[in-house]
Design a protein around this motif. Structure first.
Motif, PDB file in Angstrom:
ATOM      1  N   ASP A  50       0.866  -1.149   0.014  1.00  0.00           N
ATOM      2  CA  ASP A  50      -0.172  -0.116   0.010  1.00  0.00           C
ATOM      3  C   ASP A  50       0.899   1.269  -0.051  1.00  0.00           C
ATOM      4  N   PRO A  51       1.128   1.997  -1.159  1.00  0.00           N
ATOM      5  CA  PRO A  51       1.932   2.983  -1.304  1.00  0.00           C
ATOM      6  C   PRO A  51       1.764   4.086  -0.525  1.00  0.00           C
ATOM      7  N   GLU A  52       0.154   4.358  -0.080  1.00  0.00           N
ATOM      8  CA  GLU A  52      -0.235   5.329   0.609  1.00  0.00           C
ATOM      9  C   GLU A  52       0.050   5.398   1.966  1.00  0.00           C
ATOM     10  N   HIS A  53       0.225   4.416   2.593  1.00  0.00           N
ATOM     11  CA  HIS A  53       0.562   4.150   3.989  1.00  0.00           C
ATOM     12  C   HIS A  53       2.062   3.566   4.277  1.00  0.00           C
ATOM     13  N   TYR A  54       2.744   3.052   3.295  1.00  0.00           N
ATOM     14  CA  TYR A  54       3.870   2.622   3.546  1.00  0.00           C
ATOM     15  C   TYR A  54       5.080   2.861   2.415  1.00  0.00           C
ATOM     16  N   ASP A  55       6.103   3.516   2.864  1.00  0.00           N
ATOM     17  CA  ASP A  55       7.210   3.969   1.995  1.00  0.00           C
ATOM     18  C   ASP A  55       7.756   2.629   1.399  1.00  0.00           C
ATOM     19  N   THR A  56       7.752   1.594   2.063  1.00  0.00           N
ATOM     20  CA  THR A  56       8.298   0.364   1.274  1.00  0.00           C
ATOM     21  C   THR A  56       7.575  -0.305   0.039  1.00  0.00           C
TER      22      THR A  56
END
Length: 696
Positions: A232-238
């Motif tokens: 989930d790119p909205e909540h996790y930078d990885t």
């Protein structure tokens, strides 16, 4: 789509009506095969951007924009450059006929075509082509060859010259006893083509190519544009997010389907066909209404889903509850080893996932993912939602890596409900009732048979050295091209019979002769190892559908118990005795008598039936009569029985209202024997279907 304009410049001089080189049709008819194929292909697409024009030269009349100059006489514009539709297509055959003159100049006709193309296209971007078809037996004024060639180059027009019986060393064709005039004309046209950078060839090669279905290039259209995400790119930078596009890799091309049209009144103007529109009426059971049914509007109906044999109704509000609220996107759910993917898991067409055009960052990121999967021998499982609120699709993403191209190949995965599991006994061993395992048995292949079969399969290899026969890229769909070819031919030739398929088209329907010779030895050894023996022909009975079988014991029990010379059928044992009576004699009068007797017995069963108690016996009896009469190829006998039965049922002469029995006769398909079932019948299928209605 790019705009395309193609002009066909066709020689219609008197000499084009003659036959040459051993052909049974004229030069013009032969050459028009190519023209009709190309024009009908264009009409079939229905694209407005594909435009066609036709110019005839050597015509009896003159009709072109340059006709004020005497050098451009006997040249006629038969079809201006435009999108060609059926009315224009069907008008062309009458215009493309040999004229009464041989006065023409092909170079002048080409100049008229160039002038038409320039005026039509102007400065707009077009893909322009002029196709010239001629036998080159007339005079050619070659003074303007260089200037004409420069016009082609300057205006970006492709020139294609297809000559009837032109010499072509590359193709391997040479006309014997060629006249000096034609020989000189061929050189002039070859010079024009070379200077303009066009295509020069013999019509024989173009005609030969018609028998091979063309591969039609399709402009790739993306079926999804968005982000391929891992996490989930909205909540996790990885999390991983790549801008991608989805295109079809393979797709099933289905033949065109027929639509229903009705012929209009001939007095009406313009088109003589009108589309048929369907009108649907809905009925429900209602005992209180007349006839037991009641008409309802479509809005009053609820959607019903089959659950076994039960219809389960789900209202629109209930459907909304079960519908997933989805957002467009492509998510990677996880990774699995490629060895765990079975072929049966893959369904439907395949697509390819590539990086967004012009996005170098996305291209590098997707390349890293593809190579990571490739090196680890893994595939990804994805979840695709094409647009908001659409159903999600579970996919399999496999790495595809070549020297100059890489992508993810997408296949749709099956649901558990799509997989059918069947259990079969093992083919390499036999299990007895007690559980003992046998490795030698008459149903198991011997080592000699296995080796012979392996040798036979190897001998059928289509690969010889570096060459492959019948390679997959050269194959085509027979159904698709047969139907399309029939439609194209009928569009131009409205009354002629559809021609036979070409030899090249039929090549894939049978084994190549070289391969048959190659496998003869291996096949003979396989037959010997398998102990294959020819089955003796079965002894045929006197009737079409019955065969006489001799009991294994040699004792025919039926002969011992059969009553000799049976002439009467007992109601207590009617059906077996009816069969016995027919078996004893081939006399048609006796057959008629037996049918009449059983028909009378069936009517008596109906008359005495309490409710539907005897209906099953009646249906069995009708079925036996129908079967036996089909064997005798005397369908009129059965049809007479059924007509008489219907007459008495509808009149209430067989115990009152027995219409429910007629319904059961319809359901069990015991209707009249039509001519599509027995050629001896004089009843058409339409009449047979109408008869089965109580009002028919």
């Amino acid at each position: 789509m790019d705009k395309e304009a193609t002009l066909y410049v066709i020689d219609l001089a008197r000499s084009m009506g003659e036959e040459h080189s051993g052909r049974s049709i004229s030069d013009l008819e032969w050459a028009l095969q190519y023209v009709w194929d190309k024009i009908t292909n264009t009409v079939l697409t229905g694209r407005k951007t594909l435009q066609i024009g036709v110019v005839g030269f050597g015509t009896d009349h003159t009709s072109n924009d340059l006709q004020d100059d005497d050098g451009y006489r006997n040249i006629s514009v038969l079809q201006p450059i435009s999108q060609i539709l059926m009315p224009q297509l069907q008008a062309l055959p009458a215009m493309l006929r040999p004229s009464k003159t041989d006065d023409r100049d092909v170079l002048s006709a080409i100049i008229v075509a160039v002038d038409m193309m320039a005026k039509h296209c102007g400065t707009l971007k077009y893909k322009k082509k002029i196709v010239v078809i001629t036998n080159a037996t007339g005079r050619i004024d070659d003074d303007d060859v260089e200037d004409t060639a420069s016009e082609f180059k300057g205006k970006g027009i492709e020139l294609v010259v297809l000559g009837i019986d032109f010499d072509d060393p590359e193709f391997g064709f040479k006309e014997e006893d060629k006249s000096p005039v034609k020989m000189q004309n061929e050189k002039i046209l070859k010079t024009l083509v070379d200077l303009s950078g066009g295509v020069y060839g013999t019509m024989q090669e173009a005609i030969d190519e018609l028998s091979r279905p063309n591969i039609k290039p399709v402009r790739p259209t993306p079926t999804f544009k968005g982000q391929l995400k891992l996490g989930d790119p909205e909540h996790y930078d990885t999390a991983l997010s790549i801008d991608v596009e989805r295109y079809f890799k393979t797709s099933i091309k289905r033949p065109p389907t027929a639509s229903a049209y009705a012929v209009r009144d001939a007095a009406l103007p313009e088109e003589d066909m009108s589309a048929v529109h369907s009108l649907y009426k809905y009925k429900v059971k209602d005992e209180e209404s007349g006839g037991g049914t009641r008409d309802v509007e479509r809005d009053e109906l609820a959607k019903g889903f089959e659950y076994g044999r039960t219809a389960v109704a789900i209202s629109e509000s209930e459907q909304n509850i079960t519908k997933l609220e989805t957002q467009a996107g492509y998510d990677i759910l996880g990774f699995i080893p490629v060895d765990m993917v079975e072929r049966y898991m893959i369904l439907d067409n395949s697509s390819m996932i590539v990086a967004q055009k012009g996005n170098d960052k996305a291209a590098i990121a997707l390349s890293s993912l593809i190579h990571g999967l490739y090196e680890l021998g893994s595939v990804a499982v994805g979840r695709l939602v094409k647009k908001d609120m659409s159903e999600p699709i579970i996919t399999l993403l496999s790495p595809f890596v070549e020297t100059d191209f890489e992508c993810l190949i997408e296949n749709i995965l099956t649901f558990a409900e799509d997989v059918r599991s069947y259990r079969f006994p093992p083919v390499d061993r036999v299990l007895t009732v007690s559980g003992k395992e046998l490795t030698e048995h008459r149903n198991l292949p011997s080592e000699e048979l296995l080796d012979s079969m392996s040798e036979f399969v190897d001998s059928m290899s289509l690969v010889r050295g570096d060459e492959e026969e019948m390679c997959i890229d050269d194959t085509f769909s027979p159904v698709l091209h047969t139907i399309e070819g029939a439609i194209k031919y009928r569009a131009v030739h409205q009354t002629d019979d559809i021609p036979e398929k070409s030899e090249m088209f039929l090549a894939y329907s049978r084994q190549p002769e070289e391969l048959q010779e190659q496998t003869k030895g291996a096949l003979a050894r396989l037959i010997a190892a398998a102990d294959v023996k020819k089955v003796p022909p079965k002894t045929k009975g006197r009737r079409k559908y019955r065969e006489t079988e001799k009991p294994l014991s040699g004792l025919n029990v039926d002969d011992l118990f059969r009553k000799q010379n049976r002439t009467q059928i007992s109601p207590d044992n009617a059906i077996p005795e009816f069969r016995q009576m027919l078996e004893q004699s081939s006399d048609l009068n006796l057959v008629k008598d037996a049918v009449q007797q059983l028909a009378s017995i069936l009517q008596d069963w109906i008359l005495r039936s309490f409710g539907d108690a005897n209906y099953d016996r009646v249906l069995e009896g009708l079925g036996v009569i129908r079967e036996e009469i089909l064997g005798f190829e005397e369908p009129a006998l059965y049809n007479e029985v059924l007509r008489d039965l219907k007459k008495k049922l509808t009149a209430g002469e067989l115990g009152g209202n027995r219409t429910d029995l007629w319904y059961r006769i319809r359901v069990t398909k015991l209707g009249l024997i039509a001519n599509d079932t027995s050629p001896s019948s004089d009843v058409s299928r339409a009449d047979a279907d109408t008869f089965m209605s109580l009002k028919g």
